[in-house]
Design a protein around this motif. Sequence first.
Motif: not given
Length: 521
Positions: A467-482
Amino acid sequence: MCVFAPIHITHCWHIRLKPDACCGCEQPQLLASVTLRILFAASEVFPLIKTGGLADVVGSLPSALMAQGADVRIAVPAYRDWRSRVETPQQRLQLSLHGHTVTVWEAKHPQLDAPLWLFDCAELFDRPGDPYHDAQGLPWLDNGLRFGLFSEAVAIAAEARETTGFDTDVLHAHDWQAGLSLPWLRERDGLAAGVFTIHNLAYQGNYPASLCQALGLPAQWWQIDGVEFHGELSQLKAGIVYADHVTTVSPTYAAEIQTAQHGIGMAGLLHARSTHLSGILNGIDTEVWNPQRDKSIAYRYDARRVTAGKRANKTALQQQLGLTVDDAPLLIGVVTRFAHQKGIDLLCDALPTLMRHPLQFAILGNGDPFIAATLRAASEQAPGRIALHEGFDEALAHRIVASADVFLMPSRYEPCGLTQMYSQRYGTVPIVHHTGGLADSVTDTTEQTLADGSASGIHFLNADVGGVLYGIERALQLREDSRAWKAVQRTGMARDFSWAPIATAYLSLYRKLINQRRPAL
């Protein structure tokens, strides 16, 4: 026959009631414009004494209630050096309880709107350490006696209007340390309504049955529908059973504690009281936590300047903590107790995988020695990427909240939580486990919530390493869409986490309870 007339004559509420229709009224109702007099009872209040979020609530909610016309007093034990922290103490009451003398002082604190009622009993409360532990961090062995006696004294003071000058309408007790005040209020035929707030069900104030005799509890309380809990005295259960209404600090937590998974042995009782149980989300001090005025941060900003403001603060924090100065890595902020509940061990276990990504960590907290040692070793192995500050530093907490790109809260359960609200105020995207107040105060980012403008953070469903890995990976993806990233930031910054709507909800509850109790008067 009009039932209003006898009440009008015999009860001190007479100037504050009105009949629905004179002669033939159904029941008198409390005027919405009437000043309600609320007595808060708790073991801590910020800024006088604080060990956790309870103190913040008890320090902030009374001010919001007073801003909407209520009159409030805050009852708290008189801990060591209390006189040096308050102004103009005046004795209001002196009690003799079970071999102890308790003196009730009314005083003002320069940072609190509501007057304090300080319950002074030197042998019980004038001690080193914090309210619950000695200077070595060990629990006081007589905590059950200390707070049980405090609770009885509160109930007596609530009814001592002739000597205190305060006619209590509602006694609002918080957590187990004030739980016994509510059965004592009923035992004394108290006229006030009783509200009990559970801030964390895990802390139950369970003690051997022998404490009942030491506290002089009436024999009829010792039953399954009273204070008895698996052969012990439960001061938390006392509050739940004898309150007119029970609240928790978020709607989702109110539902969770009625389940076997989160009920900690009390799910059945709480389910039985479900019609008298509700969740009201806590608020935050929006003046203290305000990126436009925060003196603790390097660069103040608002939603229009959030990108530049957070970049400047990020650089300053990286320099302060010895992190590599670089805006590219996703800076993850963590400010928490190192405890199993908070899920920081999950972060520890996830770190080897997380370090493959462009990430930095700014971690502030203390607690479990094993978790602290694990994080210490990780920071030594990854200098420039993981910064750990052990202890608590209020100014540093503000700087981490303002500087981080995201804020991680992997709590296994969280009755309310406050830091996820702070982070949204500062445009720092929260990554939270979908539980309790985290679920209620952070709106997950999806295509739908981005489209309707409600997205304010990221949820993950499982409280585990995945769950922690999934949440942080989602954040990395979201940040790519400024564009989406900025939209989430601005939505969070626009949310109202002030105490005003919470105070309105409590005032509505108080009036409802007073009117429900009136037929019995």
